[in-house]
Design a protein around this motif. Sequence first.
Motif: not given
Length: 64
Positions: A5, A7, A10, A54, A58
């Motif tokens: 990920v 982050y 995200c 997504c 991300a």
Amino acid sequence: MKVKVDYPACEANAVCMGLAPEVFEVDDDDQLNVLMPEPPAELLDRVRHAVRSCPKAALSLEDD
């Protein structure tokens, strides 16, 4: 395969959680948590779909 990920990218839109709730969870603080960083083979198709879906790109999958 291992879930990665980004982050900072995200936005915790929870699209991934909707597609693979066994693997992804967005908590009450709008933080993405990866429940299974190395999902089993039977979930990989759904996890791949979540990664592709997504909206912020991300998520990624890496070979171990």
